[in-house]
Structure formats: structure tokens, C-alpha cells
Scaffold this motif. Structure first.
Motif, mmCIF file in Angstrom:
data_model
loop_
_atom_site.group_PDB
_atom_site.id
_atom_site.type_symbol
_atom_site.label_atom_id
_atom_site.label_comp_id
_atom_site.label_asym_id
_atom_site.label_seq_id
_atom_site.Cartn_x
_atom_site.Cartn_y
_atom_site.Cartn_z
ATOM 1 N N ALA A 52 -1.948 4.227 14.125
ATOM 2 C CA ALA A 52 -2.555 5.284 13.302
ATOM 3 C C ALA A 52 -2.178 5.091 11.828
ATOM 4 O O ALA A 52 -2.999 5.294 10.930
ATOM 5 C CB ALA A 52 -2.100 6.654 13.794
ATOM 6 N N ALA A 53 -0.932 4.696 11.600
ATOM 7 C CA ALA A 53 -0.469 4.498 10.229
ATOM 8 C C ALA A 53 -1.178 3.310 9.564
ATOM 9 O O ALA A 53 -1.612 3.403 8.407
ATOM 10 C CB ALA A 53 1.042 4.283 10.219
ATOM 11 N N LEU A 54 -1.316 2.214 10.296
ATOM 12 C CA LEU A 54 -2.001 1.048 9.725
ATOM 13 C C LEU A 54 -3.444 1.425 9.376
ATOM 14 O O LEU A 54 -3.957 1.068 8.313
ATOM 15 C CB LEU A 54 -1.981 -0.137 10.703
ATOM 16 C CG LEU A 54 -0.589 -0.726 11.022
ATOM 17 C CD1 LEU A 54 -0.707 -1.810 12.090
ATOM 18 C CD2 LEU A 54 0.091 -1.271 9.771
ATOM 19 N N GLU A 55 -4.055 2.191 10.243
ATOM 20 C CA GLU A 55 -5.427 2.660 10.034
ATOM 21 C C GLU A 55 -5.513 3.531 8.767
ATOM 22 O O GLU A 55 -6.485 3.472 8.010
ATOM 23 C CB GLU A 55 -5.846 3.472 11.277
ATOM 24 C CG GLU A 55 -7.250 4.023 11.273
ATOM 25 C CD GLU A 55 -8.301 2.952 11.513
ATOM 26 O OE1 GLU A 55 -7.991 1.992 12.228
ATOM 27 O OE2 GLU A 55 -9.421 3.100 10.966
ATOM 28 N N ALA A 56 -4.453 4.325 8.545
ATOM 29 C CA ALA A 56 -4.430 5.239 7.391
ATOM 30 C C ALA A 56 -4.039 4.540 6.088
ATOM 31 O O ALA A 56 -4.042 5.159 5.031
ATOM 32 C CB ALA A 56 -3.457 6.388 7.675
ATOM 33 N N LEU A 72 6.196 4.078 7.077
ATOM 34 C CA LEU A 72 6.350 4.985 8.225
ATOM 35 C C LEU A 72 7.708 4.748 8.873
ATOM 36 O O LEU A 72 8.021 3.614 9.251
ATOM 37 C CB LEU A 72 5.252 4.703 9.264
ATOM 38 C CG LEU A 72 5.325 5.579 10.536
ATOM 39 C CD1 LEU A 72 4.786 6.982 10.247
ATOM 40 C CD2 LEU A 72 4.543 4.946 11.690
ATOM 41 N N GLY A 73 8.485 5.810 9.047
ATOM 42 C CA GLY A 73 9.721 5.732 9.819
ATOM 43 C C GLY A 73 9.403 5.995 11.279
ATOM 44 O O GLY A 73 8.577 6.847 11.588
ATOM 45 N N SER A 85 6.327 10.459 11.260
ATOM 46 C CA SER A 85 5.486 11.400 11.991
ATOM 47 C C SER A 85 4.817 10.665 13.141
ATOM 48 O O SER A 85 4.418 9.515 12.999
ATOM 49 C CB SER A 85 4.420 12.040 11.102
ATOM 50 O OG SER A 85 3.685 12.963 11.894
ATOM 51 N N SER A 86 4.722 11.361 14.271
ATOM 52 C CA SER A 86 3.966 10.832 15.415
ATOM 53 C C SER A 86 2.635 11.565 15.530
ATOM 54 O O SER A 86 1.924 11.378 16.509
ATOM 55 C CB SER A 86 4.723 11.056 16.722
ATOM 56 O OG SER A 86 6.065 10.743 16.597
ATOM 57 N N ASN A 87 2.358 12.418 14.558
ATOM 58 C CA ASN A 87 1.161 13.251 14.597
ATOM 59 C C ASN A 87 0.101 12.620 13.679
ATOM 60 O O ASN A 87 0.326 12.486 12.470
ATOM 61 C CB ASN A 87 1.577 14.649 14.118
ATOM 62 C CG ASN A 87 0.431 15.594 13.961
ATOM 63 O OD1 ASN A 87 -0.615 15.235 13.435
ATOM 64 N ND2 ASN A 87 0.629 16.824 14.392
ATOM 65 N N PRO A 88 -1.049 12.215 14.239
ATOM 66 C CA PRO A 88 -2.031 11.474 13.439
ATOM 67 C C PRO A 88 -2.467 12.207 12.162
ATOM 68 O O PRO A 88 -2.637 11.582 11.115
ATOM 69 C CB PRO A 88 -3.218 11.295 14.386
ATOM 70 C CG PRO A 88 -2.685 11.527 15.755
ATOM 71 C CD PRO A 88 -1.475 12.404 15.637
ATOM 72 N N LYS A 89 -2.597 13.534 12.238
ATOM 73 C CA LYS A 89 -3.016 14.287 11.038
ATOM 74 C C LYS A 89 -1.930 14.248 9.972
ATOM 75 O O LYS A 89 -2.206 14.107 8.790
ATOM 76 C CB LYS A 89 -3.304 15.745 11.409
ATOM 77 C CG LYS A 89 -4.644 15.922 12.109
ATOM 78 C CD LYS A 89 -5.076 17.375 12.048
ATOM 79 C CE LYS A 89 -6.421 17.511 12.757
ATOM 80 N NZ LYS A 89 -6.404 18.466 13.844
ATOM 81 N N GLY A 97 6.104 -4.507 17.275
ATOM 82 C CA GLY A 97 5.489 -5.836 17.385
ATOM 83 C C GLY A 97 4.165 -5.782 18.116
ATOM 84 O O GLY A 97 3.184 -6.420 17.705
ATOM 85 N N GLN A 98 4.129 -4.997 19.184
ATOM 86 C CA GLN A 98 2.882 -4.879 19.966
ATOM 87 C C GLN A 98 1.768 -4.254 19.121
ATOM 88 O O GLN A 98 0.611 -4.670 19.198
ATOM 89 C CB GLN A 98 3.118 -4.006 21.206
ATOM 90 C CG GLN A 98 3.922 -4.714 22.293
ATOM 91 C CD GLN A 98 4.316 -3.760 23.427
ATOM 92 O OE1 GLN A 98 4.196 -2.546 23.306
ATOM 93 N NE2 GLN A 98 4.814 -4.324 24.517
ATOM 94 N N ALA A 99 2.122 -3.254 18.312
ATOM 95 C CA ALA A 99 1.112 -2.594 17.474
ATOM 96 C C ALA A 99 0.510 -3.584 16.470
ATOM 97 O O ALA A 99 -0.709 -3.615 16.262
ATOM 98 C CB ALA A 99 1.739 -1.411 16.744
#
Ligand SMILES: NC(=O)c1ccc[n+]([C@@H]2O[C@H](COP(=O)([O-])OP(=O)(O)OC[C@H]3O[C@@H](n4cnc5c(N)ncnc54)[C@H](OP(=O)(O)O)[C@@H]3O)[C@@H](O)[C@H]2O)c1
Length: 278
Positions: free
Chosen positions: A40-44, A23-24, A237-241, A62-64
Motif C-alpha cells: 500500500a505504501a509503495l502504491e502511495a 514507512l515504519g 501505519s497498517s491502515n491504507p487510508k 522482501g516479499q512485498a
């Protein structure tokens, strides 16, 4: 994917493994946008995040990671030395330490010089400091970004370890065969940024036709093209979908449409291009 640093005698040093897809997080500037997107990316299923000092969101990355409570080793973090900070040996070391502190991590997986230092006299000392960070174990791998063939060639004069990646803009509309070859000849992998040409080309009607024939989305065609060309590929992307849509592109078989995708080439630069600077 394996990455390593070529040495003068042709051997490899500091071998590391990089997830070829990530993810960029450029232009994630709203508060918590980066943190939420990384979560969201880690989840995906993403396991590689590409940030930079210039994006001002290393702290949120880092916080994520802390929030997700994942093992540090399970996520690959790329970050970059800001161009304005690439002015000498000591400055480079200081800014590497600053990124480590913001990421709240003991190490960075891949540290890149964001663009060739503006003053050519600074290029060797900056790279020697990158090598020092590598030898200290603060970073597991070092590379460059936006380096052209001439910049890479010049590195052979001063590098003990050649870069393991060159991150440049790369997508179906900007396929750069010569730069890709020069990168590979230096022992580096090409890391494709702006695989969607910053979103400029997602509505290209020719891309839509290809996507219809492949029964996938236009963005998936462009992303999978970069990936199948052997590039480390980091759509933003900042969009979860879309975050899910983009990683799902790895399951799309585009081989029947390669000719049509190659024909999208138009030497289109969506962002900046320091590769041609002297
Ligand atoms: N080294 C460098 O100089 C450099 C330069 C540029 C970029 N980069 C790195 O490369 C990463 C990716 O490049 P980029 O951010 O320039 O551009 P990109 O990934 O080519 O495109 C991002 C744009 O496309 C949109 N998008 C994402 N997925 C989509 C989809 N499935 N369908 C339709 N639109 C979609 C995004 O909007 P939404 O967010 O709304 O989905 C955003 O506007 C950056 O985040 C950064 O990490 C490095």
C-alpha cells in the motif's frame, strides 16, 4: 537527502541518498500485515521502508518488493541489528547476512545497530563489523539507533567511519535539541522514530487546535514537524487510508504554527530510551 560517514580527518566516505520520508513497520505481526502495508505504501509513493531483525518481518518486506516488481534501486531499505545479537564481531557479520537472506536482497541501504550493545565492551567490535559490512558492499550505509551523546562521543575512539544516522524517538512532545545537536556534530542525520509518539498523542487537544487552523489532520502536523526539522521521518501505519494521509503531510505548510508546535514539548517518551544508559 544526502547521508555520509565522517572520518577522523573530517572527510566524508560512502555517500548515499536516503528518501527523507518512509514507512515504519514495527508491530506489524499478523500474517501478511507487513507485506500488505508495504505494498500500500509503495502504491502511495513511499520509497523507504524501516524494518528491523527484531520486528520479525524482514521476509515480508522482501516479499512485498518482489510482489510489487519494483527495481531494487527504487526502494530504500533500512534494517537493524537486534540488540541481543550485538555481542561481537563475528555475530554481527552473521546477522547482517541473515537479514540480507530474509530480505532476499543483494544489499541493505542502511544498517543500524538497534541500540547501544548492553555490554560496553561489545560496542567497538560490533561497530568494526558494521564497517566491514559497509566495505564489502553488503550495506550502503551504517548507523546507530538509540545512541545518546556519550555513546556517540565514545565512538570517536574506535570508529573509522562515524554513523551516518542516529535513529531515536523524536516528535513534538520530545524534541531533544541536545541529542539532535550531538548527532549532527558527529556528522549524522537524526532519524525520527515514533513521530506520532506511538499514537499516544494523536488525540492531544492542543494538536487538534493547530490542525484545525492548518486545515489538516493532527497526525499530519506531527509528521511534518519532524520532517521540517530535517529528520528522516518514518511513521508506522497498517491502515491504507492513514498510509496515504501520512505521506500527504509532506504537502502541508506548518510554518505559521511553529511556535504552537514547539510548545507541545513535554519530554514524553512513548517507548524505550536507551540513550541515557551508561
Ligand atoms: N529504533 C527503535 O528503537 C525504534 C523504536 C520504535 C519505532 N521505530 C521505528 O519507527 C517507526 C514508527 O514508530 P512507531 O511505530 O513506534 O510509532 P508511530 O509511527 O509514532 O505511531 C504509530 C501508531 O500511530 C497510529 N497511526 C498512524 N498513522 C496515524 C494517523 N494518520 N492518525 C492516527 N493514528 C495513526 C498507528 O496505528 P495504525 O497502524 O492502525 O494506523 C500506530 O498505532 C516504527 O514502525 C519503526 O520502524 C524504531
Amino acid at each position: 537527502m544526502r547521508i555520509s560517514h565522517q572520518t577522523a580527518d573530517g572527510s566524508e566516505a560512502f555517500v548515499h541518498e536516503v528518501p527523507q520520508f518512509g514507512l515504519g513497520v514495527f508491530l506489524m505481526t499478523a500474517e501478511d500485515e507487513c507485506k500488505t502495508s508495504v505494498l500500500a505504501a509503495l502504491e502511495a509513493g513511499y520509497s523507504h521502508i524501516d524494518t528491523a531483525s527484531m520486528y520479525n518481518n524482514e521476509r515480508e518486506v522482501g516479499q512485498a518488493l518482489k510482489h510489487a516488481n519494483v527495481e531494487r534501486e527504487s526502494v530504500f531499505i533500512t534494517t537493524k541489528l537486534r540488540r541481543g545479537h550485538a555481542i561481537g564481531y563475528e555475530d554481527t557479520i552473521e546477522h547482517c547476512k541473515e537479514s540480507l537472506a530474509l530480505l532476499d536482497s543483494e544489499y541493505i541501504d542502511l544498517y543500524l545497530v538497534h541500540a547501544p550493545p548492553v555490554d560496553p565492551e561489545h560496542r567497538a567490535p560490533v561497530w568494526k563489523a558494521m564497517e566491514y559490512c559497509l566495505e564489502q558492499g553488503w550495506v550502503k550505509a551504517i548507523g546507530v539507533s538509540n545512541y545518546g551523546a556519550a555513546h556517540l562521543e565514545a565512538m570517536k575512539e574506535y570508529a573509522t567511519y562515524m554513523p551516518c544516522v542516529n535513529q531515536v524517538e523524536y516528535n513534538p512532545w520530545l524534541q531533544r535539541p541536545h541529542l539532535k545537536q550531538a548527532t549532527e556534530d558527529a556528522g549524522a542525520r537524526l532519524m525520527a522514530y515514533s513521530p506520532l509518539a506511538r499514537g499516544d498523542k494523536v488525540d492531544d487537544p492542543r494538536l487538534a487546535e493547530i490542525a484545525t487552523r492548518l486545515n489538516c489532520t493532527p497526525a499530519q502536523v506531527a509528521i511534518k514537524f519532524c520532517y521540517d526539522q530535517g529528520c528522516i521521518t518514518i511513521p508506522k501505519s497498517s491502515n491504507p487510508k492513514r498510509i496515504i494521509e501520512n505521506i500527504a503531510s509532506l504537502n502541508v505548510d506548518i510554518s505559521s504554527e511553529m511556535e504552537a508546535i514547539m510548545a507541545l514539548e513535554e519530554n514524553y517518551v512513548s517507548g524505550w530510551d536507551p540513550t541515557t544508559e551508561l
